[in-house]
Design a protein around this motif. Structure first.
Motif, PDB file in Angstrom:
ATOM      1  N   GLU A   1       1.019  -1.135   0.011  1.00 57.09           N
ATOM      2  CA  GLU A   1       0.064  -0.017  -0.081  1.00 57.09           C
ATOM      3  C   GLU A   1       0.772   1.309   0.001  1.00 57.09           C
ATOM      4  OE1 GLU A   1      -2.109  -0.850   3.767  1.00 57.09           O
ATOM      5  OE2 GLU A   1      -3.437  -2.357   2.746  1.00 57.09           O
ATOM      6  N   ARG A   2       2.178   0.872   0.304  1.00 56.44           N
ATOM      7  CA  ARG A   2       3.387   2.328   0.167  1.00 56.44           C
ATOM      8  C   ARG A   2       4.538   1.515   0.124  1.00 56.44           C
ATOM      9  NH1 ARG A   2       5.763   4.877   4.918  1.00 56.44           N
ATOM     10  NH2 ARG A   2       4.685   3.407   6.252  1.00 56.44           N
TER      11      ARG A   2
ATOM     12  N   THR B   1       8.708   8.213  -1.743  1.00 57.10           N
ATOM     13  CA  THR B   1       7.379   7.353  -1.191  1.00 57.10           C
ATOM     14  C   THR B   1       6.687   7.056  -2.557  1.00 57.10           C
ATOM     15  OG1 THR B   1       7.415   8.269   0.772  1.00 57.10           O
ATOM     16  CG2 THR B   1       5.473   7.151   0.188  1.00 57.10           C
ATOM     17  N   TRP B   2       6.185   5.878  -2.795  1.00 55.04           N
ATOM     18  CA  TRP B   2       5.268   5.377  -3.785  1.00 55.04           C
ATOM     19  C   TRP B   2       3.935   4.858  -3.013  1.00 55.04           C
ATOM     20  CZ3 TRP B   2       2.785   0.749  -4.638  1.00 55.04           C
ATOM     21  CH2 TRP B   2       2.223   0.925  -5.859  1.00 55.04           C
ATOM     22  N   ARG B   3       2.870   5.204  -3.572  1.00 53.17           N
ATOM     23  CA  ARG B   3       1.461   4.770  -3.343  1.00 53.17           C
ATOM     24  C   ARG B   3       0.692   4.294  -4.577  1.00 53.17           C
ATOM     25  NH1 ARG B   3       2.455   8.235   0.860  1.00 53.17           N
ATOM     26  NH2 ARG B   3       1.841   7.318   2.831  1.00 53.17           N
TER      27      ARG B   3
END
Length: 178
Positions: A146-147, A165-167
């Motif tokens: 989710e992250r 950060t990737w979401r």
């Protein structure tokens, strides 16, 4: 004393990578490593971290595990999970890795065919003296992030923050990237 990487000195940049560049870097790391430390939650709330050999499809990682293992029991009770994957470290300039935060699900062999296609089980079977003509019957555990926290200190050279950060775009679990 001369500095081999003078760009590591001074304030840490705060630039944000374009999404496509961040995704490419994450996928490259997931595809070129094979060891993750998976952290689950014990019954008493304490953490349990276990190294596993993993494979990846898109942003998901997966591994085989016995149903009786501590990590499998923990995940049946609480599917929240974190996994850390790092490239070999030889100094700050080479510091590169990901932390995945999400949930895990365990799939029976009949429900995991697309994952088994990406899992190089034949080498495991040959090493254990098992016939490679017999398909696996083990369950697979799939971690859907989710992250993802991506760390790469080399990004500092181009003015980007070393942690990105990737979401998923829509807030749902990780989309598949083919």
């Amino acid at each position: 004393m001369p500095l081999t990487n003078p760009w590591l000195t001074g304030p840490t940049p705060d630039g944000v990578l374009e999404r496509s560049s961040l995704e490419e870097r994450i996928l490259q790391l997931l595809s070129t490593q094979n060891l993750a430390v998976v952290a689950t939650v014990n019954r008493d709330g304490s953490p349990s971290a276990t190294p596993v050999r993993y494979y990846s499809l898109g942003f998901e990682i997966f591994y085989s595990s016995w149903d009786a293992s501590v990590k499998s029991r923990n995940l049946r009770r609480d599917p929240r999970v974190s996994a850390g994957i790092v490239a070999p470290y030889v100094g700050l300039a080479s510091s590169r890795g990901v932390q995945l935060f999400g949930t895990a699900r365990t799939l029976a062999p009949g429900d995991a065919s697309e994952y088994w296609e990406a899992f190089r089980w034949q080498s495991d079977y040959a090493e254990r003296g098992r016939a490679v003509s017999e398909p696996p019957t083990d369950p697979l555990t799939v971690i859907t992030p989710e992250r993802i926290l991506y760390t790469d200190h080399w990004l500092r050279r181009s003015g980007h923050a070393p942690r990105q950060t990737w979401r998923p775009l829509d807030g749902s679990p990780a989309e598949r990237v083919e």
